[in-house]
Design a protein around this motif. Structure first.
Motif, PDB file in Angstrom:
ATOM      1  N   GLU A   1       3.412   6.927   8.400  1.00 14.95           N
ATOM      2  CA  GLU A   1       2.858   6.627   7.087  1.00 14.95           C
ATOM      3  C   GLU A   1       3.203   7.624   5.988  1.00 14.95           C
ATOM      4  O   GLU A   1       2.977   7.356   4.824  1.00 14.95           O
ATOM      5  CB  GLU A   1       1.329   6.477   7.175  1.00 14.95           C
ATOM      6  CG  GLU A   1       0.608   7.692   7.728  1.00 14.95           C
ATOM      7  CD  GLU A   1       0.378   7.579   9.225  1.00 14.95           C
ATOM      8  OE1 GLU A   1       1.236   7.004   9.931  1.00 14.95           O
ATOM      9  OE2 GLU A   1      -0.660   8.090   9.704  1.00 14.95           O
ATOM     10  N   ASP A   2       3.736   8.796   6.353  1.00 17.60           N
ATOM     11  CA  ASP A   2       3.971   9.820   5.343  1.00 17.60           C
ATOM     12  C   ASP A   2       5.434  10.246   5.270  1.00 17.60           C
ATOM     13  O   ASP A   2       6.079  10.490   6.300  1.00 17.60           O
ATOM     14  CB  ASP A   2       3.119  11.068   5.634  1.00 17.60           C
ATOM     15  CG  ASP A   2       1.639  10.818   5.406  1.00 17.60           C
ATOM     16  OD1 ASP A   2       0.834  11.396   6.153  1.00 17.60           O
ATOM     17  OD2 ASP A   2       1.315  10.058   4.477  1.00 17.60           O
TER      18      ASP A   2
ATOM     19  N   LYS B   1       4.990  11.473  10.521  1.00 23.49           N
ATOM     20  CA  LYS B   1       4.170  10.308  10.859  1.00 23.49           C
ATOM     21  C   LYS B   1       4.756   9.082  10.166  1.00 23.49           C
ATOM     22  O   LYS B   1       5.385   9.195   9.113  1.00 23.49           O
ATOM     23  CB  LYS B   1       2.723  10.497  10.383  1.00 23.49           C
ATOM     24  CG  LYS B   1       2.006  11.651  11.037  1.00 23.49           C
ATOM     25  CD  LYS B   1       0.545  11.695  10.606  1.00 23.49           C
ATOM     26  CE  LYS B   1       0.397  12.079   9.161  1.00 23.49           C
ATOM     27  NZ  LYS B   1      -1.041  12.236   8.781  1.00 23.49           N
TER      28      LYS B   1
ATOM     29  N   THR C   1       1.142   5.020  -1.928  1.00 15.74           N
ATOM     30  CA  THR C   1       0.505   5.993  -2.821  1.00 15.74           C
ATOM     31  C   THR C   1       1.399   7.207  -2.939  1.00 15.74           C
ATOM     32  O   THR C   1       1.793   7.789  -1.923  1.00 15.74           O
ATOM     33  CB  THR C   1      -0.868   6.414  -2.294  1.00 15.74           C
ATOM     34  OG1 THR C   1      -1.688   5.261  -2.106  1.00 15.74           O
ATOM     35  CG2 THR C   1      -1.545   7.354  -3.278  1.00 15.74           C
TER      36      THR C   1
ATOM     37  N   GLY D   1       0.809  -1.200   0.000  1.00 16.72           N
ATOM     38  CA  GLY D   1       0.000   0.000   0.000  1.00 16.72           C
ATOM     39  C   GLY D   1       0.844   1.252   0.000  1.00 16.72           C
ATOM     40  O   GLY D   1       1.112   1.819   1.062  1.00 16.72           O
TER      41      GLY D   1
ATOM     42  N   HIS E   1       2.662   8.098   0.776  1.00 15.66           N
ATOM     43  CA  HIS E   1       1.830   7.609   1.867  1.00 15.66           C
ATOM     44  C   HIS E   1       1.809   6.088   1.830  1.00 15.66           C
ATOM     45  O   HIS E   1       1.560   5.492   0.784  1.00 15.66           O
ATOM     46  CB  HIS E   1       0.408   8.166   1.730  1.00 15.66           C
ATOM     47  CG  HIS E   1      -0.532   7.680   2.782  1.00 15.66           C
ATOM     48  ND1 HIS E   1      -0.567   8.210   4.054  1.00 15.66           N
ATOM     49  CD2 HIS E   1      -1.467   6.697   2.760  1.00 15.66           C
ATOM     50  CE1 HIS E   1      -1.486   7.590   4.766  1.00 15.66           C
ATOM     51  NE2 HIS E   1      -2.042   6.672   4.006  1.00 15.66           N
ATOM     52  N   GLN E   2       2.071   5.445   2.986  1.00 10.70           N
ATOM     53  CA  GLN E   2       2.055   3.976   3.043  1.00 10.70           C
ATOM     54  C   GLN E   2       1.054   3.506   4.099  1.00 10.70           C
ATOM     55  O   GLN E   2       0.797   4.188   5.090  1.00 10.70           O
ATOM     56  CB  GLN E   2       3.450   3.440   3.385  1.00 10.70           C
ATOM     57  CG  GLN E   2       3.968   3.908   4.740  1.00 10.70           C
ATOM     58  CD  GLN E   2       4.771   2.865   5.482  1.00 10.70           C
ATOM     59  OE1 GLN E   2       4.561   1.661   5.326  1.00 10.70           O
ATOM     60  NE2 GLN E   2       5.706   3.321   6.309  1.00 10.70           N
ATOM     61  N   THR E   3       0.501   2.344   3.823  1.00 12.80           N
ATOM     62  CA  THR E   3      -0.456   1.747   4.771  1.00 12.80           C
ATOM     63  C   THR E   3       0.097   0.454   5.375  1.00 12.80           C
ATOM     64  O   THR E   3      -0.650  -0.302   5.994  1.00 12.80           O
ATOM     65  CB  THR E   3      -1.795   1.462   4.074  1.00 12.80           C
ATOM     66  OG1 THR E   3      -1.567   0.591   2.958  1.00 12.80           O
ATOM     67  CG2 THR E   3      -2.446   2.753   3.597  1.00 12.80           C
ATOM     68  N   GLU E   4       1.393   0.210   5.177  1.00  9.87           N
ATOM     69  CA  GLU E   4       2.003  -1.046   5.621  1.00  9.87           C
ATOM     70  C   GLU E   4       2.654  -0.950   6.992  1.00  9.87           C
ATOM     71  O   GLU E   4       3.125  -1.949   7.525  1.00  9.87           O
ATOM     72  CB  GLU E   4       3.055  -1.509   4.594  1.00  9.87           C
ATOM     73  CG  GLU E   4       2.543  -1.632   3.181  1.00  9.87           C
ATOM     74  CD  GLU E   4       1.465  -2.687   3.064  1.00  9.87           C
ATOM     75  OE1 GLU E   4       1.613  -3.770   3.653  1.00  9.87           O
ATOM     76  OE2 GLU E   4       0.451  -2.415   2.391  1.00  9.87           O
ATOM     77  N   ASN E   5       2.749   0.247   7.525  1.00  9.30           N
ATOM     78  CA  ASN E   5       3.397   0.469   8.827  1.00  9.30           C
ATOM     79  C   ASN E   5       4.870   0.051   8.820  1.00  9.30           C
ATOM     80  O   ASN E   5       5.421  -0.347   9.855  1.00  9.30           O
ATOM     81  CB  ASN E   5       2.655  -0.275   9.945  1.00  9.30           C
ATOM     82  CG  ASN E   5       2.938   0.320  11.312  1.00  9.30           C
ATOM     83  OD1 ASN E   5       3.073   1.530  11.460  1.00  9.30           O
ATOM     84  ND2 ASN E   5       3.041  -0.530  12.317  1.00  9.30           N
TER      85      ASN E   5
END
Lengths: 114, 115
Positions: free
Chosen positions: B72-73, B70, B5, B3, B24-28
């Motif tokens: 994710e960013d 953060k 973007t 994930g 931006h990532q959603t994988e942590n």
């Protein structure tokens, strides 16, 4: 000084035959090697990797060979398929550091003809 | 697909203007990277991050800055864009840390043109 070199900018093979992509490196501290594939307008995707304790790693149609004494690795694709047509990047890094700090070659464009 | 973007996907800007690219990532994943790809140069590392507010320079960091407030960013800023910064920019993430190894997962890139 380019530490990872892919000396063939392009390669064309017939469907069903073997594709061999080559990569040379100069830094003897590299001990982890990866191949990525990239289609147009997309990011590279991981294909296969090998650490320096091995000389071969196989995953389906893809095999990577490592010759540490020659500082050379190669990617074999057998049999080649038209969908394999892409740019292939070789990358090298050091296991005792952040592996994401990879050094990339310039890429080889593979064309597989039907 | 991991994930990741990147935004924007395309941007045209004028020389001397500031530009910020976002990843931006959603994988942590802890590790995030910015690479640029140019014809004849493969992928070259600009900056990377090994945690929130922890960043370091890559091989082609001049003219670029990054920030990570953060997990994710990860933002890449060109303070004053130049024509030599026309390129395709890729964000990547990785699980790996010291003593480990894992591949990079890339976003689909941002094509930046500086006129």
């Amino acid at each position: 000084d380019q530490q990872v070199k892919q000396n063939s900018p392009s390669l064309s093979v017939q469907e069903g035959r073997i594709s061999i992509l080559n990569c040379d490196y100069t830094n003897s501290m590299f001990d982890y090697f990866l191949w990525y594939k990239k289609y147009p307008a997309e990011g590279p995707t991981f294909l296969i990797s090998i650490s320096s304790i091995k000389d071969k790693n196989e995953d389906g149609r893809f095999t990577v060979f490592l010759n540490k004494s020659a500082k050379h690795l190669s990617l074999h694709i057998v049999p080649s398929q038209p969908g394999d047509s892409a740019v292939y990047f070789c990358a090298a890094s050091r296991l005792n550091t952040n592996a994401g700090k990879s050094t990339f070659g310039d890429g080889t464009t593979l064309t597989v003809k039907p | 697909d991991a994930g990741i973007t990147q935004s924007p996907r395309h941007k045209v800007t004028e020389t001397g203007t500031p530009v910020t690219l976002r990843c931006h990532q959603t994988e942590n994943h802890r590790y995030m990277y910015w690479y640029r790809q140019d014809p004849g140069h493969g992928l070259r590392l600009i900056h990377y991050s090994y945690g929130v507010k922890d960043t370091d320079k890559g091989e082609v960091s001049d003219g670029y800055s990054v920030s990570r407030s953060k997990t994710e960013d990860f933002l890449l800023t060109l303070e004053s864009a130049t024509s030599s910064q026309t390129s395709v920019y890729f964000c990547a993430i990785s699980e790996s840390g010291q003593g480990k190894s894992s591949p990079l997962h890339f976003g689909n890139g941002t094509r930046l043109t500086v006129t």
